[in-house]
Scaffold this motif. Sequence first.
Motif, mmCIF file in Angstrom:
data_model
loop_
_atom_site.group_PDB
_atom_site.id
_atom_site.type_symbol
_atom_site.label_atom_id
_atom_site.label_comp_id
_atom_site.label_asym_id
_atom_site.label_seq_id
_atom_site.Cartn_x
_atom_site.Cartn_y
_atom_site.Cartn_z
ATOM 1 N N HIS A 39 -52.573 59.090 -36.856
ATOM 2 C CA HIS A 39 -53.712 59.892 -36.411
ATOM 3 C C HIS A 39 -54.100 60.976 -37.410
ATOM 4 O O HIS A 39 -54.989 61.775 -37.134
ATOM 5 N N GLY A 40 -53.417 61.034 -38.535
ATOM 6 C CA GLY A 40 -53.847 61.972 -39.575
ATOM 7 C C GLY A 40 -52.995 63.217 -39.687
ATOM 8 O O GLY A 40 -51.776 63.164 -39.568
ATOM 9 N N ASP A 41 -53.647 64.343 -39.902
ATOM 10 C CA ASP A 41 -53.024 65.644 -40.202
ATOM 11 C C ASP A 41 -51.879 65.965 -39.247
ATOM 12 O O ASP A 41 -52.085 66.203 -38.063
ATOM 13 N N LEU A 42 -50.660 65.977 -39.780
ATOM 14 C CA LEU A 42 -49.480 66.205 -38.942
ATOM 15 C C LEU A 42 -49.346 67.651 -38.488
ATOM 16 O O LEU A 42 -48.730 67.927 -37.466
ATOM 17 N N SER A 43 -49.916 68.592 -39.228
ATOM 18 C CA SER A 43 -49.759 69.999 -38.865
ATOM 19 C C SER A 43 -50.449 70.336 -37.548
ATOM 20 O O SER A 43 -50.056 71.287 -36.864
ATOM 21 N N GLU A 44 -51.476 69.589 -37.195
ATOM 22 C CA GLU A 44 -52.204 69.858 -35.950
ATOM 23 C C GLU A 44 -52.096 68.699 -34.964
ATOM 24 O O GLU A 44 -52.924 68.561 -34.067
ATOM 25 N N SER A 50 -44.561 66.472 -30.407
ATOM 26 C CA SER A 50 -43.896 66.150 -29.147
ATOM 27 C C SER A 50 -42.905 65.009 -29.333
ATOM 28 O O SER A 50 -41.771 65.057 -28.829
ATOM 29 N N ALA A 51 -43.323 63.986 -30.059
ATOM 30 C CA ALA A 51 -42.436 62.839 -30.302
ATOM 31 C C ALA A 51 -41.233 63.236 -31.144
ATOM 32 O O ALA A 51 -40.105 62.803 -30.897
ATOM 33 N N LYS A 52 -41.443 64.099 -32.156
ATOM 34 C CA LYS A 52 -40.328 64.561 -32.991
ATOM 35 C C LYS A 52 -39.344 65.396 -32.160
ATOM 36 O O LYS A 52 -38.131 65.289 -32.339
ATOM 37 N N GLU A 53 -39.865 66.191 -31.240
ATOM 38 C CA GLU A 53 -39.001 66.991 -30.370
ATOM 39 C C GLU A 53 -38.170 66.087 -29.457
ATOM 40 O O GLU A 53 -36.971 66.291 -29.277
ATOM 41 N N LYS A 54 -38.822 65.064 -28.913
ATOM 42 C CA LYS A 54 -38.100 64.118 -28.060
ATOM 43 C C LYS A 54 -37.059 63.353 -28.873
ATOM 44 O O LYS A 54 -35.950 63.101 -28.390
ATOM 45 N N GLN A 55 -37.396 62.989 -30.101
ATOM 46 C CA GLN A 55 -36.437 62.298 -30.961
ATOM 47 C C GLN A 55 -35.208 63.181 -31.202
ATOM 48 O O GLN A 55 -34.074 62.706 -31.160
#
Length: 156
Positions: A39-44, A50-55
Motif C-alpha cells: 500500500h505504499g508509504d510505511l510511515s503512515e 498494526s500487523a508489525k505489532e501483532k507479529q
Amino acid sequence: MDKIPMTRAGHTALDTELKQLKSVERPAIIKAIAEAREHGDLSENAEYHSAKEKQSFIEGRIKEIEGVLSLSDVIDPARLSGSIKFGATVTVADEDTDEEKTWQIVGEHEADIERGLLNIKSPIARALIGKDEGDSVEVRTPGGDKSYEVLSIKYI
C-alpha cells in the motif's frame, strides 16, 4: 533453572497453542505485513504498523511458550496419592458459608480459577499443600481471612 511443574493437560494445551501460533498465526501475519507493504508509504500505514505489532506479540508468545515447555516437568496426578500436593483435586467447604468448592492444584501456566484450576503458588493452594481430609485450613487472601475444611482429595 527450576523445572516448571504442570499436568499432562496443561502441557498439551500449551503445545497446541504453540503449534497454532507457528503454523497458522505466524504465516497469516507475514502475509498481512506483505499486503500492507504494497500500500505504499510505511510511515503512515496503520495496517502495516498494526500487523508489525501483532507479529511482535506472536513472536514473544512463541518464545515464552517454548521456554516454559523446555523447563516443564509433566506430572501425572493419577500416580499420586495421600495428602494434598501438586495435581490433587480438592473439595473444600467454606467454614463460614458452607459453600463447597472444588479445585485442582496445577502449575502457574495452566491455572484458570474460572475452570477450577488453582495456581500452585496461590495463597489457597499453598495453605492446602500437605493437608488431609477433615483438616481445617486458614487462608489469608486479599479479600480477607478464610477458613476451609478439606472434604475430599482425589488424584485423577
